[in-house]
Design a protein around this motif. Structure first.
Motif, short mmCIF file in Angstrom:
data_model
loop_
_atom_site.label_atom_id
_atom_site.label_comp_id
_atom_site.label_asym_id
_atom_site.label_seq_id
_atom_site.Cartn_x
_atom_site.Cartn_y
_atom_site.Cartn_z
N ILE A 33 16.08 17.02 7.42
CA ILE A 33 15.19 18.17 7.37
C ILE A 33 14.99 18.53 5.89
O ILE A 33 15.85 18.21 5.05
N MET A 34 13.90 19.17 5.59
CA MET A 34 13.63 19.57 4.21
C MET A 34 13.19 21.02 4.21
O MET A 34 12.44 21.45 5.08
N GLY A 35 13.69 21.74 3.22
CA GLY A 35 13.31 23.14 3.10
C GLY A 35 12.91 23.47 1.68
O GLY A 35 13.27 22.78 0.73
N TRP A 36 12.13 24.52 1.56
CA TRP A 36 11.80 25.12 0.27
C TRP A 36 12.37 26.53 0.25
O TRP A 36 12.25 27.27 1.24
N PHE A 37 12.95 26.87 -0.87
CA PHE A 37 13.54 28.19 -1.09
C PHE A 37 13.01 28.70 -2.43
O PHE A 37 12.48 27.93 -3.23
N ARG A 38 13.17 30.00 -2.66
CA ARG A 38 12.78 30.55 -3.95
C ARG A 38 13.72 31.68 -4.34
O ARG A 38 14.32 32.32 -3.48
N GLN A 39 13.81 31.88 -5.64
CA GLN A 39 14.64 32.96 -6.16
C GLN A 39 13.90 33.65 -7.29
O GLN A 39 13.61 33.03 -8.32
N ALA A 40 13.60 34.91 -7.07
CA ALA A 40 12.95 35.73 -8.09
C ALA A 40 14.02 36.38 -8.96
O ALA A 40 15.17 36.54 -8.53
N PRO A 41 13.65 36.78 -10.18
CA PRO A 41 14.63 37.41 -11.07
C PRO A 41 15.29 38.61 -10.42
O PRO A 41 14.60 39.49 -9.88
N GLY A 42 16.61 38.66 -10.45
CA GLY A 42 17.34 39.79 -9.93
C GLY A 42 17.44 39.85 -8.42
O GLY A 42 17.92 40.85 -7.87
N GLU A 44 18.14 37.73 -4.47
CA GLU A 44 18.82 36.63 -3.81
C GLU A 44 17.83 35.49 -3.54
O GLU A 44 16.63 35.71 -3.40
N ARG A 45 18.37 34.28 -3.44
CA ARG A 45 17.53 33.16 -3.05
C ARG A 45 17.10 33.35 -1.60
O ARG A 45 17.91 33.75 -0.76
N GLU A 46 15.84 33.06 -1.32
CA GLU A 46 15.33 33.27 0.03
C GLU A 46 14.64 32.02 0.57
O GLU A 46 14.08 31.22 -0.19
N PHE A 47 14.70 31.90 1.87
CA PHE A 47 14.04 30.80 2.57
C PHE A 47 12.53 30.98 2.51
O PHE A 47 12.02 32.09 2.68
N TYR A 60 8.00 28.93 8.77
CA TYR A 60 7.70 29.66 7.53
C TYR A 60 8.27 31.07 7.59
O TYR A 60 8.33 31.68 8.67
N THR A 61 8.64 31.58 6.44
CA THR A 61 8.94 32.98 6.39
C THR A 61 7.64 33.78 6.52
O THR A 61 6.57 33.30 6.14
N ASN A 62 7.72 34.97 7.05
CA ASN A 62 6.51 35.73 7.37
C ASN A 62 5.61 35.96 6.17
O ASN A 62 4.38 35.94 6.28
N SER A 63 6.20 36.17 5.01
CA SER A 63 5.40 36.54 3.84
C SER A 63 4.50 35.42 3.33
O SER A 63 3.58 35.69 2.55
N ARG A 67 -0.66 31.07 4.14
CA ARG A 67 -0.97 30.80 2.74
C ARG A 67 -0.31 29.53 2.24
O ARG A 67 -0.87 28.81 1.42
N PHE A 68 0.90 29.25 2.69
CA PHE A 68 1.65 28.08 2.25
C PHE A 68 1.69 27.04 3.37
O PHE A 68 1.73 27.39 4.56
N THR A 69 1.71 25.77 2.97
CA THR A 69 1.85 24.67 3.92
C THR A 69 2.89 23.68 3.42
O THR A 69 2.77 23.16 2.30
#
Length: 116
Positions: A33-42, A44-47, A60-63, A67-69
């Motif tokens: 399986i493959m996932g993408w995560f992101r972490q903004a300054p300050g 937590e890392r989020e799915f 996908y996360t709701n946000s 918009r993303f694929t």
């Protein structure tokens, strides 16, 4: 062992698009399986998104829905995250990760900055 290298990040204006790539070494990419995560300054890392090994199922996360694929090309050992209609709140370091039942291998991340 699997090594992952993300690319495609950069600076873009709000409303713009970017396509992130995640190139994997090794022959077992297609079984993970493959996932993408992101972490903004300050923060937590989020799915962000997940795709199963065959590419037939995505989550996908709701946000980012609509918009993303997320996609993958197992023949090329590469995964993708197409990001459209980007918003300033999408600014973060984006990471790809793969694994069998959990994310065992992570890339180094690529910076995405969305200006308003």
């Amino acid at each position: 062992q699997v090594q992952l290298v993300e690319s495609g990040g950069g600076l873009v204006q709000a409303g713009g698009s970017l396509r992130l790539s995640c190139a994997a070494s090794g022959r077992t990419f297609s079984s993970y399986i493959m996932g993408w995560f992101r972490q903004a300054p300050g923060k937590e890392r989020e799915f962000v998104a997940r795709i199963n090994s065959s590419g037939g199922s995505t989550v996908y996360t709701n946000s980012v829905k609509g918009r993303f694929t997320i996609s993958r090309d197992n023949a090329k050992n590469t995964g993708y995250l197409q990001m459209n209609s980007l918003k300033p709140e999408d600014t973060a370091v984006y990471y790809c990760a793969v694994g069998n039942w959990q994310y065992d291998y992570w890339g180094q991340g690529t910076q995405v900055t969305v200006s308003s």
